[in-house]
Design a protein around this motif. Structure first.
Motif, PDB file in Angstrom:
ATOM      1  N   LEU A  47     -10.322  50.765  15.632  1.00 62.20           N
ATOM      2  CA  LEU A  47     -11.745  50.741  15.952  1.00 62.20           C
ATOM      3  C   LEU A  47     -12.558  51.160  14.725  1.00 62.20           C
ATOM      4  CD1 LEU A  47     -13.828  50.358  18.242  1.00 62.20           C
ATOM      5  CD2 LEU A  47     -13.634  52.822  18.691  1.00 62.20           C
ATOM      6  N   GLY A  48     -13.565  50.363  14.406  1.00 57.20           N
ATOM      7  CA  GLY A  48     -14.408  50.658  13.258  1.00 57.20           C
ATOM      8  C   GLY A  48     -13.919  50.069  11.957  1.00 57.20           C
ATOM      9  N   GLU A  49     -12.708  49.440  11.964  1.00 60.06           N
ATOM     10  CA  GLU A  49     -12.150  48.864  10.735  1.00 60.06           C
ATOM     11  C   GLU A  49     -12.064  47.340  10.815  1.00 60.06           C
ATOM     12  OE1 GLU A  49      -8.585  50.764   9.373  1.00 60.06           O
ATOM     13  OE2 GLU A  49      -9.315  52.776   9.872  1.00 60.06           O
ATOM     14  N   GLU A  50     -12.862  46.753  11.679  1.00 59.79           N
ATOM     15  CA  GLU A  50     -12.829  45.302  11.854  1.00 59.79           C
ATOM     16  C   GLU A  50     -13.173  44.550  10.562  1.00 59.79           C
ATOM     17  OE1 GLU A  50     -13.524  47.280  15.741  1.00 59.79           O
ATOM     18  OE2 GLU A  50     -14.504  47.380  13.767  1.00 59.79           O
ATOM     19  N   LYS A  51     -13.977  45.154   9.717  1.00 55.83           N
ATOM     20  CA  LYS A  51     -14.353  44.505   8.462  1.00 55.83           C
ATOM     21  C   LYS A  51     -13.295  44.686   7.358  1.00 55.83           C
ATOM     22  CE  LYS A  51     -19.345  44.777   9.250  1.00 55.83           C
ATOM     23  NZ  LYS A  51     -20.651  45.265   8.738  1.00 55.83           N
ATOM     24  N   LEU A  52     -12.203  45.337   7.710  1.00 54.08           N
ATOM     25  CA  LEU A  52     -11.107  45.550   6.752  1.00 54.08           C
ATOM     26  C   LEU A  52      -9.886  44.745   7.183  1.00 54.08           C
ATOM     27  CD1 LEU A  52     -11.455  49.408   6.223  1.00 54.08           C
ATOM     28  CD2 LEU A  52     -12.401  47.564   4.806  1.00 54.08           C
ATOM     29  N   SER A  53     -10.119  43.483   7.492  1.00 55.13           N
ATOM     30  CA  SER A  53      -9.047  42.643   8.035  1.00 55.13           C
ATOM     31  C   SER A  53      -8.229  41.944   6.956  1.00 55.13           C
ATOM     32  CB  SER A  53      -9.652  41.577   8.961  1.00 55.13           C
ATOM     33  OG  SER A  53     -10.539  40.726   8.234  1.00 55.13           O
ATOM     34  N   GLY A  54      -8.519  42.234   5.694  1.00 54.28           N
ATOM     35  CA  GLY A  54      -7.744  41.644   4.607  1.00 54.28           C
ATOM     36  C   GLY A  54      -6.613  42.557   4.187  1.00 54.28           C
ATOM     37  N   ALA A  55      -6.365  42.605   2.893  1.00 51.03           N
ATOM     38  CA  ALA A  55      -5.319  43.458   2.328  1.00 51.03           C
ATOM     39  C   ALA A  55      -5.951  44.501   1.420  1.00 51.03           C
ATOM     40  CB  ALA A  55      -4.316  42.624   1.541  1.00 51.03           C
ATOM     41  N   ASP A  56      -5.439  45.719   1.492  1.00 55.42           N
ATOM     42  CA  ASP A  56      -5.939  46.774   0.610  1.00 55.42           C
ATOM     43  C   ASP A  56      -5.556  46.502  -0.838  1.00 55.42           C
ATOM     44  OD1 ASP A  56      -6.906  48.383   2.827  1.00 55.42           O
ATOM     45  OD2 ASP A  56      -4.796  48.820   3.235  1.00 55.42           O
ATOM     46  N   LYS A  57      -4.349  45.984  -1.034  1.00 54.20           N
ATOM     47  CA  LYS A  57      -3.844  45.716  -2.375  1.00 54.20           C
ATOM     48  C   LYS A  57      -3.231  44.314  -2.402  1.00 54.20           C
ATOM     49  CE  LYS A  57      -5.032  49.915  -3.211  1.00 54.20           C
ATOM     50  NZ  LYS A  57      -4.117  51.060  -3.235  1.00 54.20           N
ATOM     51  N   VAL A  58      -3.469  43.589  -3.484  1.00 54.28           N
ATOM     52  CA  VAL A  58      -2.962  42.225  -3.644  1.00 54.28           C
ATOM     53  C   VAL A  58      -2.250  42.113  -4.984  1.00 54.28           C
ATOM     54  CG1 VAL A  58      -3.552  39.772  -3.759  1.00 54.28           C
ATOM     55  CG2 VAL A  58      -4.851  41.291  -2.249  1.00 54.28           C
ATOM     56  N   VAL A  59      -1.112  41.433  -4.991  1.00 47.12           N
ATOM     57  CA  VAL A  59      -0.365  41.168  -6.222  1.00 47.12           C
ATOM     58  C   VAL A  59      -0.315  39.663  -6.450  1.00 47.12           C
ATOM     59  CG1 VAL A  59       1.888  41.283  -7.368  1.00 47.12           C
ATOM     60  CG2 VAL A  59       1.050  43.249  -6.058  1.00 47.12           C
ATOM     61  N   ASP A  60      -0.720  39.230  -7.641  1.00 47.57           N
ATOM     62  CA  ASP A  60      -0.557  37.845  -8.075  1.00 47.57           C
ATOM     63  C   ASP A  60       0.735  37.766  -8.878  1.00 47.57           C
ATOM     64  OD1 ASP A  60      -0.536  35.387  -9.351  1.00 47.57           O
ATOM     65  OD2 ASP A  60      -2.426  35.665 -10.418  1.00 47.57           O
ATOM     66  N   ALA A  61       1.775  37.214  -8.264  1.00 43.18           N
ATOM     67  CA  ALA A  61       3.059  37.045  -8.946  1.00 43.18           C
ATOM     68  C   ALA A  61       3.335  35.569  -9.219  1.00 43.18           C
ATOM     69  CB  ALA A  61       4.176  37.647  -8.102  1.00 43.18           C
ATOM     70  N   VAL A  62       2.272  34.772  -9.301  1.00 49.97           N
ATOM     71  CA  VAL A  62       2.398  33.333  -9.536  1.00 49.97           C
ATOM     72  C   VAL A  62       1.955  32.989 -10.951  1.00 49.97           C
ATOM     73  CG1 VAL A  62       1.687  31.032  -8.796  1.00 49.97           C
ATOM     74  CG2 VAL A  62       2.032  32.841  -7.091  1.00 49.97           C
ATOM     75  N   GLY A  63       0.711  33.322 -11.290  1.00 49.75           N
ATOM     76  CA  GLY A  63       0.199  33.008 -12.614  1.00 49.75           C
ATOM     77  C   GLY A  63      -0.362  31.604 -12.713  1.00 49.75           C
ATOM     78  N   PHE A  64      -0.318  31.060 -13.918  1.00 51.34           N
ATOM     79  CA  PHE A  64      -1.058  29.831 -14.224  1.00 51.34           C
ATOM     80  C   PHE A  64      -0.467  28.579 -13.595  1.00 51.34           C
ATOM     81  CE2 PHE A  64       2.356  29.627 -17.163  1.00 51.34           C
ATOM     82  CZ  PHE A  64       2.416  28.374 -17.769  1.00 51.34           C
ATOM     83  N   GLN A  65       0.719  28.643 -13.025  1.00 52.09           N
ATOM     84  CA  GLN A  65       1.334  27.463 -12.425  1.00 52.09           C
ATOM     85  C   GLN A  65       1.102  27.381 -10.915  1.00 52.09           C
ATOM     86  OE1 GLN A  65       5.281  28.106 -14.671  1.00 52.09           O
ATOM     87  NE2 GLN A  65       5.163  25.889 -14.477  1.00 52.09           N
ATOM     88  N   ALA A  66       0.081  28.056 -10.418  1.00 45.65           N
ATOM     89  CA  ALA A  66      -0.232  28.013  -8.988  1.00 45.65           C
ATOM     90  C   ALA A  66      -0.546  26.588  -8.546  1.00 45.65           C
ATOM     91  CB  ALA A  66      -1.420  28.926  -8.690  1.00 45.65           C
ATOM     92  N   ARG A  67      -0.120  26.268  -7.344  1.00 47.72           N
ATOM     93  CA  ARG A  67      -0.381  24.949  -6.771  1.00 47.72           C
ATOM     94  C   ARG A  67      -1.764  24.890  -6.131  1.00 47.72           C
ATOM     95  NH1 ARG A  67       2.602  20.761  -8.582  1.00 47.72           N
ATOM     96  NH2 ARG A  67       4.643  21.583  -9.170  1.00 47.72           N
ATOM     97  N   ASP A  68      -2.400  23.744  -6.277  1.00 45.55           N
ATOM     98  CA  ASP A  68      -3.663  23.484  -5.590  1.00 45.55           C
ATOM     99  C   ASP A  68      -3.332  23.121  -4.146  1.00 45.55           C
ATOM    100  OD1 ASP A  68      -6.015  22.341  -4.551  1.00 45.55           O
ATOM    101  OD2 ASP A  68      -6.657  21.655  -6.527  1.00 45.55           O
ATOM    102  N   ARG A  69      -3.789  23.937  -3.186  1.00 46.65           N
ATOM    103  CA  ARG A  69      -3.410  23.685  -1.789  1.00 46.65           C
ATOM    104  C   ARG A  69      -3.997  22.386  -1.256  1.00 46.65           C
ATOM    105  NH1 ARG A  69      -4.858  28.823  -1.190  1.00 46.65           N
ATOM    106  NH2 ARG A  69      -6.576  28.282   0.217  1.00 46.65           N
ATOM    107  N   GLU A  70      -5.166  21.986  -1.755  1.00 46.56           N
ATOM    108  CA  GLU A  70      -5.766  20.739  -1.284  1.00 46.56           C
ATOM    109  C   GLU A  70      -5.127  19.511  -1.928  1.00 46.56           C
ATOM    110  OE1 GLU A  70      -9.960  20.816  -1.753  1.00 46.56           O
ATOM    111  OE2 GLU A  70     -10.234  22.609  -0.498  1.00 46.56           O
ATOM    112  N   HIS A  71      -4.479  19.709  -3.055  1.00 49.17           N
ATOM    113  CA  HIS A  71      -3.794  18.627  -3.764  1.00 49.17           C
ATOM    114  C   HIS A  71      -2.441  19.172  -4.228  1.00 49.17           C
ATOM    115  CE1 HIS A  71      -7.612  16.440  -3.784  1.00 49.17           C
ATOM    116  NE2 HIS A  71      -8.171  17.553  -4.204  1.00 49.17           N
ATOM    117  N   PRO A  72      -1.448  19.233  -3.330  1.00 46.61           N
ATOM    118  CA  PRO A  72      -0.179  19.915  -3.633  1.00 46.61           C
ATOM    119  C   PRO A  72       0.584  19.348  -4.813  1.00 46.61           C
ATOM    120  CG  PRO A  72      -0.416  19.519  -1.275  1.00 46.61           C
ATOM    121  CD  PRO A  72      -1.519  18.751  -1.954  1.00 46.61           C
TER     122      PRO A  72
END
Length: 391
Positions: free
Chosen positions: A248-273
Motif C-alpha cells: 500500500l502506497g507503493e503503487e508508483k514503484l512498480s518497476g525495478a529498484d536496480k537495473v543491469v544492462d548486460a547486453v550492450g551495443f548488440q541489443a536487438r530491436d524488438r520491433e524489427h528482430p
C-alpha cells in the motif's frame, strides 16, 4: 605451444605459436588448465572491435604456476592460481586505489590492459597451453584444491565472468537487500549479475532474454525469466509485480529498484528482430527503473563498430533518454571491472559453499574444439551459454 588464434571474421584456428616465456624478473609462467570463452571474444570474432589476424584469444585463465622470475616473492611453482582479465602492476596511482582495470603502467597508449584483447595491450591470450603473467605477485590469485576438482568451473569464472557479474550488481547497480532487480541479457554476465543480486539479498530478480536455453538457466538460478519475444519486457515485469501485490502506497514503484544492462551495443530491436538497436536496453531501463533507482551498464559499448549489422552504425553514438533519467533522479554507472577488488571475496564465497557460479557452464572442450565452440556460441546454438576449454 598451441593457441586459439584469430584468423578472420568468424574464423579462429588452433595454431602452433612460440612458447610463452619469462620476459621480466617479476613474471610467472602458468600452465593453463581451464580457459573460458567470453561474449567479448565474440565481439572480436565477429570482426566488430578490431582484432588483427594472429591475435591469441582468451582472458579467463586458470592454471598451475610452472616457473617464476627471480623477483617474484609470493608465487611459487606448483601453486594453483586464477589470473584476473585485466593486467595490472599493483603499485601505480590507480592500482593503489583499487582501480586495477585502469593501471597506468601496463600500456603505453592509455590506462588499462587485458590478455588477448584487441586494443588493450600486447599481452597474448589464455586460450593456450601456457600464459606469461606479468607482475605475478599482484596478478596471480592463489586457490586451494587440484586441477579438475569440483571447483574447476567455479574458479575459472573468478578471472572475469563472476567478478564482472558481481561488479555489475554490487557496484554499478548498487543492489541492496530487499531490492527488486531487472537484468537485461541472460548470457554469462547477465546470469552472474542476477546470481550476484540474489546473493546480495534482492527480493526478486528478473532476467530478460530471447533465447530459450538462457531463460531456462535464469530460472534454474532462481531468477524470474522474461522472454522479450512475448512482448514488451518492461510491461511484463510491471504486470508480474502487480500480480504479486505491491505494498500500500507503493503503487508508483512498480518497476525495478536496480537495473543491469548486460547486453550492450548488440541489443536487438524488438520491433524489427532482424536488426540491432544499440540503445534498446538503455531505453527500456529508463522506463523500468523506479525513481531514485540505479542502472549499471556492464554490456560493451565501443567507440567504433567496425562491422555493423543492420540497424547499427559504424560510430556508436547513442541517443539516450537523459530527460527521463534526470526526472527520476537515476544514477547511471559504467566501467570496466576492477577485478582484484572482488577475486578474494568471491573465491572465499566459493570455498565456503555460499556461491557455485560454475552452474552456468554448459560446455567443455579441448583447444581443438575451439573453432566449433566459437561457431555454436556465436550462433546461440545447441544451448551454448558458457564454454570452457581445457588445453
Amino acid at each position: 605451444m598451441r593457441a586459439v588464434v584469430y584468423e578472420d571474421v568468424r574464423t579462429v584456428g588452433v595454431h602452433q605459436v612460440p612458447d610463452a616465456t619469462l620476459e621480466a624478473e617479476t613474471d610467472a609462467l602458468v600452465r593453463i588448465t581451464s580457459s573460458g570463452l567470453c561474449g567479448t571474444d565474440l565481439h572480436m570474432y565477429d570482426g566488430r572491435t578490431g582484432a588483427s589476424p594472429g591475435l591469441v584469444f582468451g582472458h579467463e585463465p586458470l592454471g598451475v604456476v610452472e616457473q617464476v622470475g627471480s623477483a617474484v616473492q609470493t608465487v611459487r611453482p606448483g601453486m594453483r592460481v586464477v589470473i584476473p582479465t585485466h593486467v595490472f602492476c599493483g603499485t601505480c596511482a590507480m592500482c593503489s586505489r583499487g582501480l586495477s582495470a585502469a593501471c597506468l603502467r601496463v600500456r603505453a597508449e592509455g590506462p588499462g590492459a587485458a590478455y588477448g584483447y584487441a586494443g588493450m595491450g600486447p599481452y597474448r591470450g589464455a586460450q593456450a597451453d601456457l600464459l606469461r603473467v606479468p607482475w605475478a605477485d599482484a596478478n596471480c590469485v592463489h586457490l586451494p584444491g587440484e586441477p579438475g576438482d569440483a571447483h574447476e568451473d567455479d574458479f575459472v569464472l573468478l578471472a572475469d565472468a563472476f567478478v564482472t557479474g558481481w561488479h555489475a550488481a554490487a557496484t554499478l547497480a548498487g543492489v541492496e537487500p530487499g531490492d527488486t532487480v531487472a537484468v537485461f541479457g541472460a548470457g554469462t554476465i547477465g546470469l552472474l549479475s542476477a546470481y550476484s543480486a540474489l546473493i546480495l539479498g534482492a527480493r526478486v530478480v528478473y532476467c530478460v532474454d530471447g533465447v530459450d536455453a538462457r531463460l531456462d538457466k535464469a530460472g534454474e538460478l532462481g531468477a524470474v525469466p522474461i522472454d522479450f519475444r512475448r512482448g514488451d519486457p518492461v510491461e511484463q515485469i510491471r504486470e508480474d509485480r502487480a500480480r504479486a501485490g505491491l505494498p500500500l502506497g507503493e503503487e508508483k514503484l512498480s518497476g525495478a529498484d536496480k537495473v543491469v544492462d548486460a547486453v550492450g551495443f548488440q541489443a536487438r530491436d524488438r520491433e524489427h528482430p532482424d536488426q540491432e538497436r544499440p540503445n534498446q536496453v538503455i531505453a527500456d531501463a529508463a522506463q523500468l527503473v523506479n525513481p531514485t533507482g540505479a542502472i549499471g551498464v556492464a554490456g560493451v559499448y565501443p567507440d567504433k563498430d567496425l562491422h555493423p549489422r543492420p540497424g547499427a552504425t559504424a560510430r556508436e553514438d547513442l541517443v539516450a533518454p537523459w530527460g527521463t533519467l534526470f526526472g527520476k533522479g537515476v544514477a547511471v554507472r559504467f566501467g570496466r571491472t576492477h577485478d582484484r577488488r572482488y577475486t578474494r571475496l568471491l573465491r572465499d564465497l566459493v570455498v565456503s559453499g555460499r556461491a557455485r557460479p560454475g552452474i552456468i557452464v554448459t560446455h567443455h572442450g579441448t583447444l581443438a574444439d575451439a573453432p566449433d565452440l566459437y561457431r555454436r556460441f556465436d550462433r546461440r546454438e545447441d544451448g551454448v551459454i558458457k564454454a570452457v576449454l581445457h588445453p
